[in-house]
Motif scaffolding. Sequence first.
Motif, mmCIF file in Angstrom:
data_model
loop_
_atom_site.group_PDB
_atom_site.id
_atom_site.type_symbol
_atom_site.label_atom_id
_atom_site.label_comp_id
_atom_site.label_asym_id
_atom_site.label_seq_id
_atom_site.Cartn_x
_atom_site.Cartn_y
_atom_site.Cartn_z
ATOM 1 N N LYS A 77 0.834 -1.208 0.000
ATOM 2 C CA LYS A 77 0.000 0.000 0.000
ATOM 3 C C LYS A 77 0.868 1.257 0.000
ATOM 4 O O LYS A 77 0.641 2.184 -0.774
ATOM 5 N N ASP A 82 -0.378 -1.982 -4.470
ATOM 6 C CA ASP A 82 -1.406 -2.939 -4.033
ATOM 7 C C ASP A 82 -2.457 -3.143 -5.116
ATOM 8 O O ASP A 82 -2.987 -4.241 -5.262
ATOM 9 N N GLN A 83 -2.746 -2.092 -5.911
ATOM 10 C CA GLN A 83 -3.743 -2.226 -6.979
ATOM 11 C C GLN A 83 -3.111 -2.675 -8.294
ATOM 12 O O GLN A 83 -3.682 -3.482 -9.015
#
Length: 123
Positions: A77, A82-83
Motif C-alpha cells: 500500500k 497494491d492495486q
Amino acid sequence: MAYDDQNIFAKILRGEIPCDMVYENEHALAFNDINPGRPVHVLVIPKGAYVDMNDFSVEASAAEMVDLMKAIGEVAKICGVDQSGFRLMSNTGADGHQEVMHLHFHIFGGAPSGPMIKRIEKL
Ligand code: AMP
C-alpha cells in the motif's frame, strides 16, 4: 544451517549500517533494496534471527508470522502497488539463489514482472 549474526541484514537490524526504511512494526522491518531490480523493490524481513523460510516456519512465534505478513501488505500500500500488482519472492538456500542468510521477502512492482521463472530446457 546456523544463523550467522554477521550477515548484512543483522547489521541493519542492530543499527550498525543504515537502511532506507519503508515500514516497521514490532516484529518486521521493510527497506528499499540497495540494488533495485524494479521501480519498486522493497525487502521485508523479520526482526528475529531466522535464516530462511525453513527456519522461520518452524521456529517463529505466531505474532512474528502475523507481523511479517502484515508488513508485506502495508508496504504494498505504501509503495502504491497494491492495486497495480507486485511479485513477492523469497529466495531460499542454494537452489533458490539466496545471498543474504537472513529471511527476506522481495516485493517487486511498478513494472510488469514477466513470466514466473526462466525455464530450463530439460527437467
Ligand atoms: P537474495 O539474493 O534473495 O539473498 O537477495 C539479497 C538482496 O539484498 C539483494 O537484492 C541485494 O541487492 C540486497 N542487499 C544487499 N545488501 C543490502 C543493503 N545493505 N541494503 C539493502 N539491500 C541490500
